[in-house]
Write an enzyme that holds these catalytic residues in place. Sequence first.
Site, short mmCIF file in Angstrom:
data_model
loop_
_atom_site.label_atom_id
_atom_site.label_comp_id
_atom_site.label_asym_id
_atom_site.label_seq_id
_atom_site.Cartn_x
_atom_site.Cartn_y
_atom_site.Cartn_z
N ASP A 203 0.87 -1.18 0.00
CA ASP A 203 0.00 0.00 0.00
C ASP A 203 0.90 1.23 0.00
OD1 ASP A 203 -2.34 1.76 0.42
OD2 ASP A 203 -3.33 -0.07 1.06
N HIS A 278 -3.39 2.90 -4.86
CA HIS A 278 -2.72 2.59 -3.60
C HIS A 278 -1.31 2.07 -3.85
CE1 HIS A 278 -5.78 3.20 -0.46
NE2 HIS A 278 -6.66 2.85 -1.38
N GLU A 346 -10.33 2.62 -4.79
CA GLU A 346 -9.98 4.02 -4.53
C GLU A 346 -8.88 4.54 -5.46
OE1 GLU A 346 -11.17 4.25 0.19
OE2 GLU A 346 -9.10 3.74 -0.31
#
Length: 780
Positions: A203, A278, A346
């Site tokens: 991440d 990410h 996202e």
Amino acid sequence: MKRIILLLSAFLCVVSCSGGRKAENIVIIPAPVRMEQGTGSFKLDKSTVLAYPAGDSVLARAGGMIAETLGATVGTKLKLSTDELARSIVLERPEASAQLKPEGYLLTVTPERVTVVANDYNGAFYALQTLLQLLPADVYSGKDNGAEAYELPAVTIEDYPRFGWRGMHLDVSRHFFPVEFVKRYIDLLAMHKFNRFHWHLTDDQGWRLEIKKYPLLTEKSAWRVDREADGWNTNRPPQPGEKATYGGFYTQDEVRDVVAYAAARGVAVVPEIEMPGHSSEIFAAYPSLSCLGKEQFVTPGGFYPEDMATCFCAGNDSSFLFLQGVIDEVVELFPDAPYIHVGGDEVNMKFWRNCPKCCKRMKDLGLKNTHELQSYFMHRMEEYINSKGKAIIGWDEILEGGLAPNATVMSWRGETGGIKAAKMGHDVIMTPDSYLYFDFYQNDPQVEPRAAGGLTTTKHVYSYEPIPEALTPMEAKHILGAQANVWCEHIRDGKHVEYMVLPRMAALAEVVWSPKEARDYPDFAKRLETQYDRYRAMGANYHPGADQVEFAVAYDSVERVFLMTLATELPGGEMHYTTDGTEPTMHSALYKEPIRIDSATTVRVVVGKKGKRISKSVSEKMAGMHKGVGKTVKYNSLPSPAYAGSPSTLVDGLTGSISHKDGFYQGFNRSDFDVVVDLGERTKFSEVTGSFLQTAGSWVYLPVELVVSVSDDGVNFTEAGRVTPQADPHQSPEKRYPVTVKGNFDARYVRVVGVNGVTPSGLQGAGHKNWIFADEIFIR
């Protein structure tokens, strides 16, 4: 060794016809499918022999694990044999005609022997976990307690899981955890009969997996400057010459060791390699893979400068070649894992919209928007991963723009994505954040370690049903199971992880293992007392729970009063309350029946047992009649459709909890809260209170100012007062706040404006307007 094993139907007949009785003192979590207690007990001591069929490598391996684990409780390793001897623990296969389900087992304990019938390794291993729960809690200490023998109570158990995917997740990017703790975490999974460990290895805050082909990932991308003292929402970037010292990674040998350790405990490890978003940490080592093409730092927390690229360039073929190189090594490290999790959530698509290479890719392929570009990205990577014999899992955002053909969807933004995917014929794993994000609070944030926001109690987890009512029986077959996620932005060490997952992990274990019709929370809560003993013996840092109060409010339209019902998770707990705003004590009124409320009232409650207060904080709920209840509300700014609720939400006399998803709130995204309440006629009142929520971890903040105006015609308003909430989001990040304007008012229309200000630095969403959530406007 050869014995006749009864068919399952005959087995059940024997149980029911042999005078067996319901087990009363045996505590098994998760609750088995069927259990009958017999008479007497089996003596487990150093002379006990574990027997398994000759030539059966699977049961031989399981037998070795059982012999070692049970033997350790009496200071030895039990002798293994392929011959059934006196006082043996016998492992057997079912007859071909016996219908023993995958991962299931039949366990029979008599004074003469213990028999475990299993069809696979996991079934035998889960029988071992049940056998351990038949022993005193102190066996979970892992130490030699000096006991020379234990008595296993006579019992017959038929057991198998309801779902094939019973998962727990751990984020090791935001905070790094050593191998020793990862193994302990797997032990907790095994204890609760979970069979999937979702290892979130990459991440923005750190890459945690050694990849031989790309050594800079562990030299640069695994490390960030240390801002732990600032907290997660630090806004301090690295300074010139400052070294990156926080982080770490797992070597490939360590990964193989963890995978083998998990397999011996019936747990398959599912690695997650985030893509295409990410992924900013990668560009600290390989900057050419981003749309910006420049080197950047590994962010030390939730701090993202505007010019920090967070996603791979989808127009650059080098991005795909890089990821293929990573996948080649991941496949070798996780040979038995059928899936690779690819993230997909996202994605900040602004970089794609402004990238010449991405725009060219979209034009060349005829893609309409960046969502379709993400779909292209995921399709392309899925094809490569499928070619390696693996399937992909992605978060529910992978539905946007078109789902990859063979993808499994992990539904985290509620159940909508999972329902959509199942109806399309795709497999689904349910992990809705409102039930299964174990980084959410378990109690009042004022008395809890920092968490991500929201409120998810053990009871709330236990109430979750993984199969939505919206699915047909055929569609429901695509629901593989459920999983809880542990995101570690605010969780820095293993003890804190344990505190966040225990006992919520036990509640989820029963949801995904035990029959739906058998779930009974009061019974589970009683059994938790024994489970706490086991946790204590292990030295586990579990959450004590039990001091939360559950409020339920109903309106009696005949008597025009609200009736408030209180409940506690504490077995045998007593609740003491006040209605005048004062602090309740164990001498305050004892709750016995629903509390009648005929005007806006705050009920404050503490929980105790046997005269001693248990609650660490006061639970409270505001409800009741006021002049605005049932009146018409006009919205000058509209709530988000995802958090719109009923049009009467703001004037129903009810307030919510600290969870913005509890159904009592309306949420306004980056706009002011601006509504007008029509009282129907000129009305005298002396105060207007807006009830707002602040959960900084979810980007929900109080308005910077509350402005109240009044009018007689609903067009021309006169300001009646304004007030600034006195609540520092840095100090009180999660709380419900009443904000009140007082005066002497006489009007029909009341306009209430909550001004949405720019979030200050050091908080989630800093530098932007974010969310305002309101649950009630009290007019009194």
